[in-house]
Design an enzyme around this catalytic site. Structure first.
Site: not given
Length: 130
Positions: A5, A56, A74, A122
């Site tokens: 994550h 998260e 990003h 993105e």
């Protein structure tokens, strides 16, 4: 090994959950509240954590905003059609910061949207199988 994550600190957990669920189409996978440690977490993604990376979202009690700094770039999400994804994000109340078009110096079609805390996402158009 695999990426599990990416953690993003958010100023309003419910607002961020709503954005990633309702605007970006992710699922709310689970939440955790730790009042003794003064934070809450929400995990969101397009699939189960066992098979794919998720986000998260971390809310630290009493912190409404963060300086995003210059190091973070990003989060990238693959989409079948970047222009259609921009239209869907806009229709759901999201903000498009770069319309769909080719990346500088290349042919991959990308776009950018922004979440309520200012993080960039993105959108990368999936290339047709050749």
């Amino acid at each position: 090994m695999r990426i599990l994550h990416t953690m993003l600190r958010v100023g309003d957990l419910e607002r961020s959950i709503a954005f990633y669920r309702d605007v970006m189409g992710m699922q709310l996978l689970h939440t955790t509240d730790r009042p003794e440690q003064r934070y809450s977490l929400a995990f969101v993604g397009y699939g189960d954590e066992a098979t794919g990376a998720v986000l998260e979202l971390t809310y630290n009690y009493g912190v409404e905003s963060y300086d995003l700094g210059g190091g973070f770039g990003h989060v990238a999400v693959e989409v079948p059609d970047a222009a259609a994804a921009c239209a869907a994000v806009r229709a759901r109340g999201g903000t498009v910061t770069r319309e769909a078009g080719p990346v500088k110096g290349g042919s991959t079609v990308i776009a950018f949207v922004q979440d309520p805390d200012g993080y960039k996402i993105e959108l990368i158009e999936r290339r047709p199988a050749s």
